[in-house]
Motif scaffolding. Structure first.
Motif, PDB file in Angstrom:
ATOM      1  N   ALA A 172       0.773  -1.167   0.205  1.00 15.45           N
ATOM      2  CA  ALA A 172       0.125   0.048   0.108  1.00 15.45           C
ATOM      3  C   ALA A 172       1.063   1.256   0.051  1.00 15.45           C
ATOM      4  O   ALA A 172       1.839   1.323   0.978  1.00 15.45           O
ATOM      5  CB  ALA A 172      -0.945  -0.064   1.112  1.00 15.45           C
ATOM      6  N   GLU A 182      -6.249   2.137   1.046  1.00 16.65           N
ATOM      7  CA  GLU A 182      -5.785   0.950   0.779  1.00 16.65           C
ATOM      8  C   GLU A 182      -6.533   0.251  -0.091  1.00 16.65           C
ATOM      9  O   GLU A 182      -6.315  -0.684  -0.976  1.00 16.65           O
ATOM     10  CB  GLU A 182      -5.499   0.153   2.311  1.00 16.65           C
ATOM     11  N   GLN A 183      -7.893  -0.017   0.202  1.00 13.06           N
ATOM     12  CA  GLN A 183      -8.905  -0.609  -0.358  1.00 13.06           C
ATOM     13  C   GLN A 183      -8.855  -0.307  -1.997  1.00 13.06           C
ATOM     14  O   GLN A 183      -9.007  -1.137  -2.800  1.00 13.06           O
ATOM     15  CB  GLN A 183     -10.407  -0.377   0.084  1.00 13.06           C
ATOM     16  N   GLY A 209      -1.775  -6.615   1.307  1.00 13.34           N
ATOM     17  CA  GLY A 209      -2.351  -6.708   2.499  1.00 13.34           C
ATOM     18  C   GLY A 209      -1.018  -7.183   3.755  1.00 13.34           C
ATOM     19  O   GLY A 209      -0.619  -7.964   3.094  1.00 13.34           O
ATOM     20  N   ALA A 212      -1.797  -4.237   9.234  1.00 13.14           N
ATOM     21  CA  ALA A 212      -2.841  -3.178   9.293  1.00 13.14           C
ATOM     22  C   ALA A 212      -3.756  -3.191   8.487  1.00 13.14           C
ATOM     23  O   ALA A 212      -5.130  -2.510   8.708  1.00 13.14           O
ATOM     24  CB  ALA A 212      -1.890  -1.910   9.454  1.00 13.14           C
ATOM     25  N   ASP A 213      -3.768  -3.944   7.180  1.00 18.05           N
ATOM     26  CA  ASP A 213      -4.800  -3.635   6.130  1.00 18.05           C
ATOM     27  C   ASP A 213      -5.116  -4.896   5.432  1.00 18.05           C
ATOM     28  O   ASP A 213      -5.356  -4.917   4.271  1.00 18.05           O
ATOM     29  CB  ASP A 213      -4.115  -2.676   5.160  1.00 18.05           C
ATOM     30  N   GLU A 215      -7.457  -6.913   5.906  1.00 24.43           N
ATOM     31  CA  GLU A 215      -8.920  -6.990   5.779  1.00 24.43           C
ATOM     32  C   GLU A 215      -9.212  -6.607   4.319  1.00 24.43           C
ATOM     33  O   GLU A 215     -10.063  -6.834   3.304  1.00 24.43           O
ATOM     34  CB  GLU A 215      -9.848  -6.219   6.710  1.00 24.43           C
ATOM     35  N   GLN A 216      -8.696  -5.286   4.066  1.00 31.48           N
ATOM     36  CA  GLN A 216      -8.901  -4.629   2.644  1.00 31.48           C
ATOM     37  C   GLN A 216      -8.493  -5.196   1.600  1.00 31.48           C
ATOM     38  O   GLN A 216      -8.900  -5.372   0.589  1.00 31.48           O
ATOM     39  CB  GLN A 216      -8.240  -2.966   2.794  1.00 31.48           C
TER      40      GLN A 216
END
Length: 239
Positions: A172, A182-183, A209, A212-213, A215-216
């Motif tokens: 990211a 990020e998404q 990912g 921290a990210d 999930e995105q």
């Protein structure tokens, strides 16, 4: 050692739950996402514990740390991923233990990886690192090729002896249009993966990912997430 194993087991369980919840929210099966534990700065003893706990994919970003660690863990059923910026003078060493290099971002590196893979009699999986903070023909702050350079580099990898084109990887970005988004960044990577698979159908890996990210990344469609601190904890910097 028992305390450390308990700590890692608890952290790993939390990360597994996060991945499972993210998969459920995205309507994906948990088996669609592979967890890669990034073990940089942590000792081989931790890698052994992780293997006991069922981890099968580990990653490193510095050869000087990775090479002795991989040698100490040769007996374990692990797949090793190299995820850092790679200089050509380190290629011979990295090819000796890595199953995947996720940071392929220039033609000179492809040539060096191919030469050493052939010399070692190995087939090396390669992911093109995409820099979403770069212009169409530039390089990113943390390595990577701009989106406009993916096709040419992917063709080079696919044609190179000893190499197998696995797919795409990104980090990211901290600057540019995707900074803090990020998404959107991971969604862009998925679009680029779709484009790549039109000419290279087997290049299905999408590595995106981190702690921290993740999930995105799962929501966007990533097939592999690279998680370090959420599993291993945060170590104080040396010096």
């Amino acid at each position: 050692m028992t305390d450390r194993k308990d700590e890692l087991a608890a952290n790993l369980a939390k990360v597994e739950r996060r991945i499972a919840d993210a998969c459920a929210a995205a309507g994906r099966g948990r088996d669609e996402v592979t967890l890669i534990v990034v073990t940089k700065t942590y000792p081989a003893t931790d890698v052994r514990i992780l293997a006991e706990l069922g981890v099968r994919h580990v990653a490193e970003n510095r050869d000087q740390d990775a090479a002795p660690k991989a040698a100490a863990c040769m007996d374990l059923p692990l797949t090793w991923h190299f995820v850092g910026q790679l200089q050509t003078n380190k290629v011979r060493s990295v090819v000796g233990y890595a199953d995947f290099v996720q940071s392929v971002d220039r033609s000179k590196l492809v040539t060096a990886l191919s030469k050493e893979a052939v010399r070692a009699g190995r087939e090396l999986g390669c992911l093109i690192q995409v820099a979403l903070d770069a212009g169409e023909s530039e390089r990113g702050e943390r390595g990577g090729v701009a989106p406009g350079g993916i096709e040419e580099l992917a063709d080079l990898v696919a044609q190179a002896p000893g190499l197998r084109l696995g797919g795409l990887m990104t980090v990211a970005p901290l600057t540019g249009e995707y900074a803090g988004r990020e998404q959107a960044a991971f969604g862009r990577l998925m679009d680029l993966s779709t484009d790549l698979r039109r000419s290279h159908p087997a290049a299905t890996m999408v590595s995106a990912g981190m702690s921290a990210d993740l999930e995105q990344a799962v929501a966007a469609g990533a097939t592999h997430v690279r998680v370090g601190s959420a599993v291993l904890g945060v170590r104080p910097r040396l010096g």
